[in-house]
Enzyme design. Structure first.
Site, PDB file in Angstrom:
ATOM      1  N   ASP A   1       1.202  -1.338  -0.096  1.00 27.72           N
ATOM      2  CA  ASP A   1      -0.183  -0.019   0.249  1.00 27.72           C
ATOM      3  C   ASP A   1       0.763   1.478   0.211  1.00 27.72           C
ATOM      4  O   ASP A   1       1.860   1.327   0.966  1.00 27.72           O
ATOM      5  CB  ASP A   1      -0.720  -0.240   0.560  1.00 27.72           C
ATOM      6  CG  ASP A   1      -1.828   1.300   1.179  1.00 27.72           C
ATOM      7  OD1 ASP A   1      -2.923   1.525   0.457  1.00 27.72           O
ATOM      8  OD2 ASP A   1      -1.507   1.725   2.236  1.00 27.72           O
TER       9      ASP A   1
ATOM     10  N   THR B   1      -3.257   5.328  -3.656  1.00 24.30           N
ATOM     11  CA  THR B   1      -2.475   5.713  -3.178  1.00 24.30           C
ATOM     12  C   THR B   1      -1.033   5.937  -3.656  1.00 24.30           C
ATOM     13  O   THR B   1      -0.559   7.495  -3.586  1.00 24.30           O
ATOM     14  CB  THR B   1      -2.515   5.868  -1.561  1.00 24.30           C
ATOM     15  OG1 THR B   1      -2.286   4.168  -1.273  1.00 24.30           O
ATOM     16  CG2 THR B   1      -2.846   6.149  -0.409  1.00 24.30           C
ATOM     17  N   THR B   2      -0.984   4.296  -4.115  1.00 25.71           N
ATOM     18  CA  THR B   2       0.430   4.762  -5.175  1.00 25.71           C
ATOM     19  C   THR B   2       0.447   5.361  -6.513  1.00 25.71           C
ATOM     20  O   THR B   2       1.374   6.047  -7.032  1.00 25.71           O
ATOM     21  CB  THR B   2       0.791   3.336  -4.764  1.00 25.71           C
ATOM     22  OG1 THR B   2       0.326   2.939  -4.205  1.00 25.71           O
ATOM     23  CG2 THR B   2       1.629   2.956  -5.941  1.00 25.71           C
TER      24      THR B   2
ATOM     25  N   ASP C   1      -9.438  -0.035   2.508  1.00 30.87           N
ATOM     26  CA  ASP C   1      -9.270   0.955   0.683  1.00 30.87           C
ATOM     27  C   ASP C   1     -10.872  -0.103   0.146  1.00 30.87           C
ATOM     28  O   ASP C   1     -11.570   0.374  -0.634  1.00 30.87           O
ATOM     29  CB  ASP C   1      -8.259  -0.170   0.094  1.00 30.87           C
ATOM     30  CG  ASP C   1      -7.312   1.034   0.622  1.00 30.87           C
ATOM     31  OD1 ASP C   1      -7.180   1.281   1.011  1.00 30.87           O
ATOM     32  OD2 ASP C   1      -5.274   0.397   0.163  1.00 30.87           O
TER      33      ASP C   1
END
Length: 605
Positions: A60, A93-94, A468
């Site tokens: 993550d 987020t990545t 998530d």
């Protein structure tokens, strides 16, 4: 000759002008490279060791960057990006870090050609506005009441995560939890409540997802949703038609507001009302969503009941103990009789408190404060079970699940404060610890996900992935529009922005505008590389597909080849895509405006 005037302390390190900008760009690219291999279904895990010796195993983006200790201010700003993305939409987020790093990378050649940062930023902002319009035009509507569609959507969101091996189980857990805590407004059907429809900017109304019954007539011969095909045709429209479309969208929004003014459509508070309880041991398949609340507590007295059906529950935020003074008090007693009287007063006070509770005939009393031995004695005598030192957050979830109201004083207790919505109270031993279960609730608006698994590290990673998945479900319930996943959306944006750059953008701003189109290709390119494919060949195929109007073609992350995301059923929420692009471009713009970095150094003694 006049001596130089020293304005800034000479012991400070200072970078200014081009050097500062290049330093920021290098820092942003370095942070993006850290998480680049964590994108897609073939994502690699990172093992992070904290100063205390704890281990974090995750792919993550936010969890990785949160554990990194960085010194460069631009790198800190990039890490803050993933925090914003996590708080806002909980996913992507990545992607946002990789995209922001690429935006900075494509800015370097423009700065070397002496193009002013303000012109670059102007091109970025125009590209951002157009990208949002294109995104909304290729979005398709999803029926949030269709459980099969919702599960497919969550499955594509967590397919890149560690828990992808238990996809069906995790998707069911996430969806069940979110549907439990959803709070709808008083209008039962929400005929006019699905206001996000006003956000679609193309002339045609958005169609349901291809593959559902309602969408059979809405797909073209090529298997692409009609909305997507219409959106490609609309890209080559003139500036005048774009203005008409935006006016049309504004009138739709006004109409929607007039239909349902200020209606509180939904409230989905995952943070407060969904608790994930991680209990090492057992198998992951034993994980489940409880229709109620689970707390790591045992009853305060061994003779109290541990199994009660349909309990009457009282929740307190006050101690069941002798009331002590606010400040330290000393009492001087000279006679033995006075000492006995003081003890009697304490006993009478506790008895009076317990009598007020007993009057309402509860089966279970839960307080956030302490319960004295004497109070326990009186409660056991009346067959009442008590739990003490309950956390405020747990008490709030119990109140929401059982229908009880938290009372701050026993003097204010009324019959309507008693909760009767719980079907079963039980205390069970799991491993070495006791857990209290309040389950079989009639209409629980709070729930607990019980996670079982082999070890703490595995459970922590499942917890992060589950968060998530729940955020994805929540985003779609708020804004029921989806974009094709697997890099298809970024590829569609890249191709259409490149076409607009040639025809609609005049002057030097055309370069940074086209640069954004080029930077968006980093997502499909990274997916191809992580899947072991040939990046150049596959990207060329995708460009050709998107140029001909097939906007649902993306990357099969498992094999690193091009594929139709419509056939694969890989879709992502529109809200996540919008937030990713906005956050990435805004952060790159912020760092490009920095032309001076002054860092203080510690004084040497």
């Amino acid at each position: 000759m006049q001596s130089p005037v020293i304005v800034v302390n000479t012991s400070k390190q200072r970078e200014s002008g081009r050097k500062a900008q290049m330093s920021n760009i290098a820092a942003g690219k370095t942070v993006a490279d850290v998480v680049r291999t964590c994108l897609g279904p073939r994502a690699m895990l990172k093992m992070l060791l904290d100063p205390m010796g704890g281990i974090t195993l995750t792919n993550d983006g936010f969890a990785i960057l949160r554990e990194c200790e960085v010194a460069h201010p631009a790198a800190k700003s990039m890490i803050e990006l993933s925090r914003t993305q996590d708080d806002e939409v909980g996913d992507g987020t990545t992607s946002v870090i990789i995209l922001a790093g690429e935006m900075l990378a494509i800015s370097a050649p423009f700065l070397e050609r002496k193009i002013h940062p303000v012109i670059i930023l102007r091109g970025f902002q125009k590209a951002l506005e157009d990208a949002q319009d294109i995104l909304r035009s290729i979005a398709v509507r999803v029926d949030t009441n269709d459980r099969k569609q919702m599960l497919a959507l969550i499955k594509s969101a967590i397919g890149t995560k560690f828990v992808s091996r238990w996809n069906d189980l995790m998707c069911n857990l996430a969806l069940s939890a979110v549907q439990t805590v959803i709070r709808r407004s008083d209008d039962a059907e929400f005929a006019s409540a699905d206001l996000p429809v006003a956000k679609i900017t193309d002339a045609e109304p958005a169609k349901p997802l291809a593959g559902s019954d309602a969408s059979a007539a809405g797909a073209t011969d090529s298997g692409v949703p009609a909305t997507a095909t219409a959106s490609v045709a609309s890209v080559s429209a003139t500036a005048a038609s774009a203005a008409v479309a935006s006016t049309d969208a504004a009138s739709k929004k006004d109409a929607a507001k007039s239909q349902a003014p200020d209606v509180d459509v939904r409230e989905i508070d995952i943070k407060r009302f969904v608790r994930i309880e991680k209990v090492p041991g057992g198998e992951i398949e034993e994980s489940r969503v409880l229709d109620g609340v689970m707390i790591n507590k045992d009853v305060v007295h061994p003779k109290m009941r541990r199994h009660i059906e349909n309990p009457r529950i009282i929740l307190l935020d006050c101690p069941l103990e002798y009331k002590k003074g606010e400040s330290q008090t000393n009492i001087e007693i000279t006679r033995e009789g006075d000492w006995s009287r003081v003890l009697e007063i304490e006993e009478e006070q506790i008895r009076a408190i317990c009598d007020k509770i007993v009057a309402l005939k509860p089966d279970l009393v839960i307080t956030e404060k302490g319960v004295s031995d004497l109070a326990q004695h009186y409660l056991v005598k009346h067959n009442i079970t008590a739990l003490r030192r309950m956390r405020k957050t747990d008490n709030n979830r119990i109140a929401r699940a059982t229908g009880a109201k938290i009372v701050t004083s026993v003097d204010e207790l009324k019959e309507q404060d008693v909760g009767t919505g719980c079907g079963l109270f039980s205390v069970e031993k799991i491993g070495d610890e006791y857990f209290t279960f309040l389950t079989k609730c009639k209409d629980p608006k709070a729930c607990t996900i019980l996670l079982r698994g082999p070890g703490k590290d595995t459970l922590n990673e499942i917890d992060r992935n589950l968060q998530d998945a729940m955020c994805v479900a929540r985003n779609v319930l708020f804004n029921p529009y989806l974009c094709p996943g697997g890099g298809a959306t970024e590829m569609a944006l890249s191709v259409q922005l490149a076409q607009r750059a040639k025809s609609d953008i005049p002057g030097v701003e055309q370069w940074p505008y086209a640069g954004v189109a080029e930077a968006l290709e980093v997502i499909p390119r990274t997916l191809i590389q992580n899947g072991g494919g040939n990046a150049m060949r596959t990207l060329t195929e995708l460009r050709a597909k998107h140029a001909s109007g097939l906007t649902t073609w993306g990357v099969d992350g498992e094999k690193g080849i091009s594929a139709d995301m419509n056939d694969y059923g890989v879709w992502e929420p529109l809200a996540v895509k919008l937030q990713t692009i906005k956050t990435a471009i805004d952060s790159a713009s912020l760092l490009l405006r920095v032309d001076d970095i002054v860092s203080a150094t510690a004084k040497k003694h």
